[in-house]
Design an enzyme around this catalytic site. Structure first.
Site, PDB file in Angstrom:
ATOM      1  N   MET A 126     -13.285   4.498  -1.542  1.00 57.24           N
ATOM      2  CA  MET A 126     -13.595   3.505  -0.518  1.00 57.24           C
ATOM      3  C   MET A 126     -12.342   2.795   0.019  1.00 57.24           C
ATOM      4  O   MET A 126     -12.314   1.567   0.109  1.00 57.24           O
ATOM      5  CB  MET A 126     -14.611   2.508  -1.080  1.00 57.24           C
ATOM      6  CG  MET A 126     -15.919   3.159  -1.461  1.00 57.24           C
ATOM      7  SD  MET A 126     -16.583   4.246  -0.156  1.00 57.24           S
ATOM      8  CE  MET A 126     -18.296   3.831  -0.231  1.00 57.24           C
ATOM      9  N   ARG A 127     -11.320   3.572   0.328  1.00 54.67           N
ATOM     10  CA  ARG A 127     -10.115   3.004   0.941  1.00 54.67           C
ATOM     11  C   ARG A 127      -9.666   3.892   2.075  1.00 54.67           C
ATOM     12  O   ARG A 127      -9.885   5.116   2.033  1.00 54.67           O
ATOM     13  CB  ARG A 127      -8.970   2.933  -0.071  1.00 54.67           C
ATOM     14  CG  ARG A 127      -9.202   1.898  -1.101  1.00 54.67           C
ATOM     15  CD  ARG A 127      -8.037   1.761  -2.049  1.00 54.67           C
ATOM     16  NE  ARG A 127      -8.469   0.910  -3.120  1.00 54.67           N
ATOM     17  CZ  ARG A 127      -8.503  -0.403  -3.051  1.00 54.67           C
ATOM     18  NH1 ARG A 127      -8.076  -1.024  -1.990  1.00 54.67           N
ATOM     19  NH2 ARG A 127      -8.967  -1.113  -4.066  1.00 54.67           N
TER      20      ARG A 127
ATOM     21  N   LYS B  56       0.838  -1.201   0.000  1.00 55.06           N
ATOM     22  CA  LYS B  56       0.000   0.000   0.000  1.00 55.06           C
ATOM     23  C   LYS B  56       0.876   1.255   0.000  1.00 55.06           C
ATOM     24  O   LYS B  56       0.548   2.261  -0.631  1.00 55.06           O
ATOM     25  CB  LYS B  56      -0.898  -0.015   1.243  1.00 55.06           C
ATOM     26  CG  LYS B  56      -1.809   1.169   1.338  1.00 55.06           C
ATOM     27  CD  LYS B  56      -2.904   0.948   2.343  1.00 55.06           C
ATOM     28  CE  LYS B  56      -3.700   2.219   2.561  1.00 55.06           C
ATOM     29  NZ  LYS B  56      -4.836   2.019   3.441  1.00 55.06           N
TER      30      LYS B  56
ATOM     31  N   HIS C  67     -19.024  11.716   4.044  1.00 54.15           N
ATOM     32  CA  HIS C  67     -19.493  10.436   4.583  1.00 54.15           C
ATOM     33  C   HIS C  67     -21.015  10.502   4.762  1.00 54.15           C
ATOM     34  O   HIS C  67     -21.530  11.491   5.287  1.00 54.15           O
ATOM     35  CB  HIS C  67     -18.810  10.121   5.917  1.00 54.15           C
ATOM     36  CG  HIS C  67     -19.217   8.786   6.428  1.00 54.15           C
ATOM     37  ND1 HIS C  67     -18.712   7.609   5.917  1.00 54.15           N
ATOM     38  CD2 HIS C  67     -20.135   8.423   7.360  1.00 54.15           C
ATOM     39  CE1 HIS C  67     -19.276   6.586   6.522  1.00 54.15           C
ATOM     40  NE2 HIS C  67     -20.150   7.055   7.401  1.00 54.15           N
TER      41      HIS C  67
HETATM   42  C1  GAR Z   1     -21.431   8.694  -1.192  1.00 59.33           C
HETATM   43  O1  GAR Z   1     -22.682   8.499  -0.577  1.00 59.33           O
HETATM   44  C2  GAR Z   1     -20.361   8.969  -0.154  1.00 59.33           C
HETATM   45  O2  GAR Z   1     -20.842   9.692   0.938  1.00 59.33           O
HETATM   46  C3  GAR Z   1     -19.991   7.568   0.247  1.00 59.33           C
HETATM   47  O3  GAR Z   1     -19.945   6.870  -0.962  1.00 59.33           O
HETATM   48  C4  GAR Z   1     -20.938   7.393  -1.836  1.00 59.33           C
HETATM   49  C5  GAR Z   1     -20.317   7.626  -3.192  1.00 59.33           C
HETATM   50  O4  GAR Z   1     -21.305   7.945  -4.131  1.00 59.33           O
HETATM   51  N1  GAR Z   1     -18.723   7.534   0.922  1.00 59.33           N
HETATM   52  C6  GAR Z   1     -18.467   6.698   1.928  1.00 59.33           C
HETATM   53  O5  GAR Z   1     -19.264   5.860   2.333  1.00 59.33           O
HETATM   54  C7  GAR Z   1     -17.083   6.858   2.557  1.00 59.33           C
HETATM   55  N2  GAR Z   1     -16.981   6.103   3.740  1.00 59.33           N
HETATM   56  P1  GAR Z   1     -20.878   8.546  -5.555  1.00 59.33           P
HETATM   57  O6  GAR Z   1     -19.797   7.619  -6.124  1.00 59.33           O
HETATM   58  O7  GAR Z   1     -22.139   8.500  -6.375  1.00 59.33           O
HETATM   59  O8  GAR Z   1     -20.346   9.930  -5.326  1.00 59.33           O
END
Ligand code: GAR
Length: 194
Positions: free
Chosen positions: A89-90, A64, A108
């Protein structure tokens, strides 16, 4: 002010920010999208808006730290000022965090500190809480634990399904994220001039 957005999936938040940059509501240059999933839909969105895309996976590297060192090298080459995590998502490791500390922002889909992690919307829905929301925060070395910049509540109605709640959360995200970024960047630029 040069922005890099990191995303892993659909990219609806990427698009909301890119559109705000395009109309001048966010006074910055959206220099690149970094995506860790080569077939993510966000890449199509970026290409259709002529925003440069860099995409590779940690699986392409021995560690990483090496993966993040390559990202860091590209960001430094482009003189990126601010990293915006929009559905990336990392967990960010020390290689990137040390250099971009206080210059990395995440969105978030819950009212942190409640429901951190990968399934913020689902976890709140099945916990039967009356409200959840959206949080924008600086990134630190925890999972969704950094200092909070802004939050907006979303009521969970009796009639809400997981699907309808997801839509409500995303609608809030698409307004809140560009608005918060616009303010933050304006303030920083003000500080830079004074
Ligand atoms: C969003 O809801 C964001 O808040 C979440 O992923 C989604 C991405 O949507 N992020 C997390 O959960 C981070 N822990 P998108 O690809 O349509 O922007």
């Amino acid at each position: 002010m040069k922005l890099a957005i990191f995303a892993s999936g659909n990219g609806s938040n990427f698009q909301a920010i890119a559109e705000a940059v395009a109309i001048g509501a966010i006074e910055a240059q959206l220099t690149l999208l970094f995506c860790d999933k080569k077939d993510a839909y966000v890449i199509k969105r970026a290409r259709s808006m002529s925003i440069p895309v860099i995409s590779f996976s940690p699986n392409d590297f021995e560690s990483k730290a090496m993966y993040e060192a390559e990202i860091l090298h590209l960001l430094e080459e482009e003189q990126i000022d601010l990293i915006v995590l929009a559905g990336y998502m990392r967990i960010i490791g020390p290689t990137l965090l040390e250099v971009f500390s206080k210059r990395m922002i995440n969105i978030h889909p819950s009212l942190l500190p409640d429901f951190p992690g990968l399934h913020g919307i689902k976890d709140a829905f099945y916990a039967n809480v009356p409200e959840t929301g959206v949080t924008i925060h600086y990134v630190d070395d925890g999972v969704d634990t950094g200092p909070i910049i802004a939050q907006e509540k979303v009521v969970i109605d009796m009639l809400d399904t997981l699907d309808s709640l997801e839509k409500k959360i995303h609608n809030v995200e698409h307004k809140l994220f560009p608005t918060v970024l616009a303010k933050l960047i304006k303030n920083q630029q003000g500080e830079g001039r004074s």
